[in-house]
Design an enzyme around this catalytic site. Sequence first.
Site, PDB file in Angstrom:
ATOM      1  CB  SER A 142      19.908  13.639  29.947  1.00 19.97           C
ATOM      2  OG  SER A 142      20.610  12.961  31.294  1.00 19.97           O
ATOM      3  CE1 TYR A 155      16.427  12.706  33.896  1.00 15.72           C
ATOM      4  CE2 TYR A 155      18.540  12.369  33.830  1.00 15.72           C
ATOM      5  CZ  TYR A 155      17.791  13.212  33.798  1.00 15.72           C
ATOM      6  OH  TYR A 155      18.505  14.352  33.724  1.00 15.72           O
TER       7      TYR A 155
HETATM    8  P1  NAP Z   1      16.324  21.282  39.627  1.00 15.26           P
HETATM    9  O1  NAP Z   1      16.890  22.293  40.648  1.00 15.26           O
HETATM   10  O2  NAP Z   1      16.093  20.013  40.092  1.00 15.26           O
HETATM   11  O3  NAP Z   1      14.490  22.006  39.016  1.00 15.26           O
HETATM   12  C1  NAP Z   1      13.546  21.381  39.008  1.00 15.26           C
HETATM   13  C2  NAP Z   1      12.709  22.222  38.359  1.00 15.26           C
HETATM   14  O4  NAP Z   1      11.573  21.392  37.688  1.00 15.26           O
HETATM   15  C3  NAP Z   1      11.355  23.212  39.431  1.00 15.26           C
HETATM   16  O5  NAP Z   1      11.872  23.829  38.723  1.00 15.26           O
HETATM   17  C4  NAP Z   1      11.112  22.816  39.366  1.00 15.26           C
HETATM   18  O6  NAP Z   1       9.760  22.837  39.871  1.00 15.26           O
HETATM   19  C5  NAP Z   1      10.547  21.722  38.499  1.00 15.26           C
HETATM   20  N1  NAP Z   1       9.915  20.558  38.783  1.00 15.26           N
HETATM   21  C6  NAP Z   1       9.796  19.336  39.049  1.00 15.26           C
HETATM   22  N2  NAP Z   1       9.152  17.969  38.300  1.00 15.26           N
HETATM   23  C7  NAP Z   1       7.895  19.525  37.887  1.00 15.26           C
HETATM   24  C8  NAP Z   1       6.804  19.080  37.341  1.00 15.26           C
HETATM   25  N3  NAP Z   1       5.606  17.751  37.460  1.00 15.26           N
HETATM   26  N4  NAP Z   1       6.023  20.112  37.169  1.00 15.26           N
HETATM   27  C9  NAP Z   1       6.613  21.254  36.833  1.00 15.26           C
HETATM   28  N5  NAP Z   1       7.560  21.889  37.014  1.00 15.26           N
HETATM   29  C10 NAP Z   1       8.289  20.947  38.276  1.00 15.26           C
HETATM   30  O7  NAP Z   1      16.824  19.975  38.073  1.00 15.26           O
HETATM   31  P2  NAP Z   1      17.876  21.114  36.647  1.00 15.26           P
HETATM   32  O8  NAP Z   1      19.212  19.902  37.900  1.00 15.26           O
HETATM   33  O9  NAP Z   1      17.398  22.047  36.942  1.00 15.26           O
HETATM   34  O10 NAP Z   1      17.440  20.080  35.670  1.00 15.26           O
HETATM   35  C11 NAP Z   1      16.451  20.658  35.323  1.00 15.26           C
HETATM   36  C12 NAP Z   1      16.449  19.468  33.550  1.00 15.26           C
HETATM   37  O11 NAP Z   1      17.512  19.287  32.928  1.00 15.26           O
HETATM   38  C13 NAP Z   1      15.370  18.379  33.942  1.00 15.26           C
HETATM   39  O12 NAP Z   1      15.006  18.113  32.966  1.00 15.26           O
HETATM   40  C14 NAP Z   1      16.771  17.369  34.356  1.00 15.26           C
HETATM   41  O13 NAP Z   1      16.305  16.198  33.979  1.00 15.26           O
HETATM   42  C15 NAP Z   1      17.517  17.890  33.450  1.00 15.26           C
HETATM   43  N6  NAP Z   1      19.145  17.194  33.491  1.00 15.26           N
HETATM   44  C16 NAP Z   1      19.698  17.835  34.744  1.00 15.26           C
HETATM   45  C17 NAP Z   1      20.578  17.969  34.501  1.00 15.26           C
HETATM   46  C18 NAP Z   1      21.999  18.260  35.392  1.00 15.26           C
HETATM   47  O14 NAP Z   1      23.133  17.957  36.335  1.00 15.26           O
HETATM   48  N7  NAP Z   1      21.576  18.907  36.927  1.00 15.26           N
HETATM   49  C19 NAP Z   1      21.705  16.978  33.984  1.00 15.26           C
HETATM   50  C20 NAP Z   1      21.190  16.359  32.383  1.00 15.26           C
HETATM   51  C21 NAP Z   1      19.327  16.719  32.094  1.00 15.26           C
HETATM   52  P3  NAP Z   1       9.711  23.846  41.824  1.00 15.26           P
HETATM   53  O15 NAP Z   1      10.542  24.010  42.469  1.00 15.26           O
HETATM   54  O16 NAP Z   1       8.505  23.865  42.586  1.00 15.26           O
HETATM   55  O17 NAP Z   1      10.373  22.165  42.123  1.00 15.26           O
END
Ligand code: NAP
Length: 243
Positions: A142, A155
Amino acid sequence: MMAEKSKIALVTGASRGIGAAIAVTLAVDGYDIWLNYRSNHTAAAAVAEKITNLGRECRRLPFDVGDEEAVAETLNPLLEQETPYILINNAGFARDGVMALMSRYDWQSVLRVHLDGFFLVTKLVVARMLRQRSGRIVNVVSTSGQTGVAGQVNYSAAKAGLIGATRSLAAEVARRNILVNAVAPGFIETEMTGDLPLDRILPTIPLGRIGKVQEVADAVAFLCSDKASYITGQILSVNGGIV
Ligand code: NAP
């Protein structure tokens, strides 16, 4: 002689958001998907249906990436049979709050999902990739781990740690033809960013908009493709120009 490239991609946290887009994009690119998530079976089933509609196989693997026993119980029997060519460490969440008020639980749970999760899953998979002498690993980090963001000490620490791990592992396994990189998204439209104050955030993004999950998935797919065969140990920012 090098073994034929496996057509399996393991994507963690792939039931929703960025991970779901990565899983579907890699399926479009011809990979069968091992789809990990934590507990949202309905969302995972919908992603799996998209993948099977593309003519690829999808194996749903619900486990907590930070739970050593669950990771081993699920992955070891599968890894006895097959080795994924691609591993995407994407599972994660944020627990934002100012440092002075941050609970030990919020600190630990964020480090656990991003760092322990990376360690536990990658350790098992990379051991197999080393034997295959091929593989691609992409860690989803990130902007927060590159620049630091107020309210995200836990984070940022986790993602900066993952950036360090990406570079070290890349150096460690390069001789075995395993490439390890990271993609660093900025603000991307997912459930994780649903509550953010857009009026304050948009002026900080040179491209003037929030990113789409597909834009991150396309960067990941590039790093997994033959077009990225001389790229390892790198952090590719997908952030609309923030950093
Ligand atoms: P999201 O929509 O909240 O989805 C999170 C995913 O991770 C879901 O599939 C969830 O499963 C799974 N998950 C959470 N905890 C877990 C665990 N302990 N074991 C296995 N699976 C787990 O998140 P996102 O925004 O797509 O983010 C995905 C990645 O991108 C993360 O690493 C986040 O830090 C990174 N990121 C996101 C952004 C952003 O702006 N969105 C920016 C920078 C980085 P369930 O559905 O079963 O809960």
